[in-house]
Design a protein around this motif. Structure first.
Motif, PDB file in Angstrom:
ATOM      1  N   ALA A  22      56.833 -12.187 -43.676  1.00 35.67           N
ATOM      2  CA  ALA A  22      56.956 -13.464 -42.971  1.00 35.67           C
ATOM      3  C   ALA A  22      55.758 -13.689 -42.068  1.00 35.67           C
ATOM      4  N   ARG A  23      55.338 -12.640 -41.371  1.00 38.82           N
ATOM      5  CA  ARG A  23      54.166 -12.770 -40.497  1.00 38.82           C
ATOM      6  C   ARG A  23      52.901 -12.958 -41.316  1.00 38.82           C
ATOM      7  N   GLN A  24      52.788 -12.235 -42.401  1.00 34.31           N
ATOM      8  CA  GLN A  24      51.591 -12.335 -43.238  1.00 34.31           C
ATOM      9  C   GLN A  24      51.475 -13.712 -43.875  1.00 34.31           C
ATOM     10  N   GLN A  25      52.601 -14.278 -44.295  1.00 35.12           N
ATOM     11  CA  GLN A  25      52.597 -15.589 -44.952  1.00 35.12           C
ATOM     12  C   GLN A  25      52.831 -16.737 -43.975  1.00 35.12           C
ATOM     13  N   HIS A  26      53.047 -16.397 -42.686  1.00 32.73           N
ATOM     14  CA  HIS A  26      53.180 -17.389 -41.620  1.00 32.73           C
ATOM     15  C   HIS A  26      54.372 -18.321 -41.859  1.00 32.73           C
ATOM     16  N   VAL A  27      55.506 -17.713 -42.206  1.00 31.96           N
ATOM     17  CA  VAL A  27      56.771 -18.436 -42.333  1.00 31.96           C
ATOM     18  C   VAL A  27      57.826 -17.667 -41.562  1.00 31.96           C
ATOM     19  N   SER A  28      59.007 -18.258 -41.386  1.00 28.51           N
ATOM     20  CA  SER A  28      60.073 -17.584 -40.654  1.00 28.51           C
ATOM     21  C   SER A  28      60.758 -16.549 -41.531  1.00 28.51           C
ATOM     22  N   GLN A  29      61.354 -15.540 -40.894  1.00 31.48           N
ATOM     23  CA  GLN A  29      62.046 -14.506 -41.670  1.00 31.48           C
ATOM     24  C   GLN A  29      63.271 -15.054 -42.402  1.00 31.48           C
ATOM     25  N   PRO A  30      64.070 -15.953 -41.773  1.00 33.40           N
ATOM     26  CA  PRO A  30      65.185 -16.544 -42.530  1.00 33.40           C
ATOM     27  C   PRO A  30      64.708 -17.286 -43.779  1.00 33.40           C
ATOM     28  N   GLU A 294      44.292 -17.060 -49.233  1.00 30.47           N
ATOM     29  CA  GLU A 294      44.581 -15.973 -50.167  1.00 30.47           C
ATOM     30  C   GLU A 294      44.336 -14.617 -49.512  1.00 30.47           C
ATOM     31  N   LEU A 295      44.875 -13.583 -50.143  1.00 30.64           N
ATOM     32  CA  LEU A 295      44.732 -12.231 -49.611  1.00 30.64           C
ATOM     33  C   LEU A 295      43.586 -11.463 -50.257  1.00 30.64           C
ATOM     34  N   ARG A 296      43.115 -11.909 -51.419  1.00 28.43           N
ATOM     35  CA  ARG A 296      42.163 -11.102 -52.195  1.00 28.43           C
ATOM     36  C   ARG A 296      40.898 -10.780 -51.413  1.00 28.43           C
ATOM     37  N   TRP A 297      40.325 -11.764 -50.728  1.00 28.75           N
ATOM     38  CA  TRP A 297      39.037 -11.569 -50.066  1.00 28.75           C
ATOM     39  C   TRP A 297      39.137 -10.655 -48.848  1.00 28.75           C
ATOM     40  N   ARG A 298      40.356 -10.394 -48.354  1.00 25.55           N
ATOM     41  CA  ARG A 298      40.534  -9.582 -47.145  1.00 25.55           C
ATOM     42  C   ARG A 298      40.608  -8.089 -47.438  1.00 25.55           C
ATOM     43  N   LYS A 299      40.830  -7.723 -48.668  1.00 29.51           N
ATOM     44  CA  LYS A 299      41.253  -6.355 -48.967  1.00 29.51           C
ATOM     45  C   LYS A 299      40.196  -5.298 -48.674  1.00 29.51           C
ATOM     46  N   ASN A 300      38.927  -5.648 -48.711  1.00 31.23           N
ATOM     47  CA  ASN A 300      37.889  -4.661 -48.423  1.00 31.23           C
ATOM     48  C   ASN A 300      37.635  -4.504 -46.934  1.00 31.23           C
ATOM     49  N   THR A 301      37.586  -5.625 -46.214  1.00 29.54           N
ATOM     50  CA  THR A 301      37.220  -5.587 -44.804  1.00 29.54           C
ATOM     51  C   THR A 301      38.418  -5.591 -43.871  1.00 29.54           C
ATOM     52  N   PHE A 302      39.448  -6.360 -44.213  1.00 29.94           N
ATOM     53  CA  PHE A 302      40.589  -6.545 -43.312  1.00 29.94           C
ATOM     54  C   PHE A 302      41.865  -6.003 -43.954  1.00 29.94           C
ATOM     55  N   VAL A 303      41.877  -4.709 -44.174  1.00 30.85           N
ATOM     56  CA  VAL A 303      43.016  -4.084 -44.858  1.00 30.85           C
ATOM     57  C   VAL A 303      44.311  -4.338 -44.104  1.00 30.85           C
ATOM     58  N   TYR A 304      44.240  -4.374 -42.764  1.00 30.46           N
ATOM     59  CA  TYR A 304      45.464  -4.556 -41.979  1.00 30.46           C
ATOM     60  C   TYR A 304      46.123  -5.904 -42.245  1.00 30.46           C
ATOM     61  N   ASN A 305      45.405  -6.864 -42.822  1.00 30.18           N
ATOM     62  CA  ASN A 305      45.981  -8.155 -43.156  1.00 30.18           C
ATOM     63  C   ASN A 305      46.700  -8.137 -44.497  1.00 30.18           C
ATOM     64  N   THR A 306      46.690  -7.003 -45.183  1.00 27.62           N
ATOM     65  CA  THR A 306      47.387  -6.903 -46.463  1.00 27.62           C
ATOM     66  C   THR A 306      48.369  -5.744 -46.489  1.00 27.62           C
ATOM     67  N   LEU A 307      48.552  -5.080 -45.346  1.00 23.91           N
ATOM     68  CA  LEU A 307      49.441  -3.937 -45.259  1.00 23.91           C
ATOM     69  C   LEU A 307      50.564  -4.231 -44.254  1.00 23.91           C
ATOM     70  N   PRO A 308      51.562  -3.337 -44.109  1.00 22.31           N
ATOM     71  CA  PRO A 308      52.640  -3.585 -43.163  1.00 22.31           C
ATOM     72  C   PRO A 308      52.103  -3.897 -41.773  1.00 22.31           C
ATOM     73  N   LEU A 309      52.617  -4.963 -41.188  1.00 24.59           N
ATOM     74  CA  LEU A 309      52.174  -5.393 -39.866  1.00 24.59           C
ATOM     75  C   LEU A 309      53.115  -4.893 -38.794  1.00 24.59           C
ATOM     76  N   PRO A 310      52.623  -4.692 -37.561  1.00 27.70           N
ATOM     77  CA  PRO A 310      53.480  -4.181 -36.492  1.00 27.70           C
ATOM     78  C   PRO A 310      54.504  -5.202 -36.057  1.00 27.70           C
TER      79      PRO A 310
END
Length: 310
Positions: A22-30, A294-310
């Motif tokens: 939900a945080r990664q996709q910027h929508v609510s959990q419900p 999209e998530l593809r361009w983040r995977k090399n530099t910003f791994v934390y944007n594609t993995l479990p968030l706090p």
């Protein structure tokens, strides 16, 4: 089946939780729960193994694993389709802008990936202080901008697209451990930016929620930008808060500092894509807007944007 549904499913599969997706996709959990429930009903099978009171990573069912394989292939094919179609077209150049911090950390890898995939789309990027970005957009100096500041208005579309929280960094030589208390932080020499900048405003708001004004912190040095905070901390001048994207793109300085969590103090922050609702976007600007989400361009530099968030 909508593209956004597939993206949301893959986000859950990557992060391991509905909350993180939900945080990664910027929508609510419900909204995430409702979307996945509808998807599972449409497919006639569960995609995730749910247990009561579950706190560990959410595993996929066998059907979920199969769906994931085809979903990844579909998204990859869809992206390559868009790129191939764009290469057969010509696009008028467009102009965008950014505030300084994302302009120096986020935009270089984003623009490099974008130009690699869409070499026929030419874009000029301007940099302005955050407080000037909206007024310049209203004067049509560019068609979209990126900022970490909240932006509102009747004719404004502001879409969060990149999770970029602020973290406390300390000189590696301090050996503070992984977590400290707020009282411990108050005794440390703190390096800040001026109070008008957006990142300091975020720090002030987070401290206010805990009943601690910025004046009660041990501020020993004030510098101009986030990079200056990082530089000063790396030199051993004190501790400071910087955006996680800056730390991710500063490999040399990263070796000289460590991140330390402060109990009860959390400074969440999203970067936003902003445009005028009435104007719309040029074809190239719209492609860039969608590409940035999209998530593809983040995977090399910003791994934390594609993995479990706090």
């Amino acid at each position: 089946m909508k593209l956004q549904v597939i993206q949301l499913f893959l986000s859950i599969a990557e992060t391991g939780s509905f909350a993180s997706a939900a945080r990664q996709q910027h929508v609510s959990q419900p909204s995430v729960s409702m979307t996945i429930a509808a998807l599972e009903e449409q497919l006639g099978c569960p995609l995730f193994i749910r247990t009561k009171g579950q706190h560990s990573r959410l595993p996929l069912t066998r059907e979920g694993e199969i769906f994931r394989e085809y979903a990844e292939q579909y998204l990859d094919s869809y992206s390559r389709l868009l790129i191939a179609l764009a290469q057969e077209q010509s696009f008028p150049p467009f102009v965008m802008a950014s505030s300084p911090t994302p302009g120096s950390t986020l935009l270089p890898p984003l623009m490099q990936a974008f130009h690699k995939d869409y070499p026929s789309i030419h874009c000029t990027v301007q940099s302005h202080p955050g407080r000037e970005l909206l007024s310049r957009l209203l004067h049509r100096e560019y068609e979209l901008f990126i900022t970490g500041m909240p932006v509102q208005g009747p004719d404004i579309v502001a879409e969060p697209f990149f999770y970029d929280p602020m973290e406390l960094i300390c000189p590696a030589s301090m050996n503070l451990g992984s977590t400290i208390t707020l009282k411990q932080l108050q005794k440390l020499p703190l390096i800040t930016r001026n109070e008008k900048c957006s990142t300091t405003q975020r720090l002030i708001a987070a401290l206010d929620q805990l009943g601690v004004p910025l004046s009660e912190m041990n501020i020993t040095l004030q510098v101009y930008g986030n990079s200056d905070v990082l530089q000063a901390v790396a030199m051993g001048s004190g501790v400071g808060f910087i955006t996680r994207s800056l730390l991710a793109t500063s490999s040399e300085q990263r070796q000289k500092v460590t991140t330390v969590a402060v109990k009860r103090l959390k400074i969440d922050r999203n970067l936003h894509l902003v445009r005028l609702r009435s104007e719309g976007l040029s074809p190239g600007g719209q492609i860039f807007w969608d590409y940035a989400r999209e998530l593809r361009w983040r995977k090399n530099t910003f791994v934390y944007n594609t993995l479990p968030l706090p």
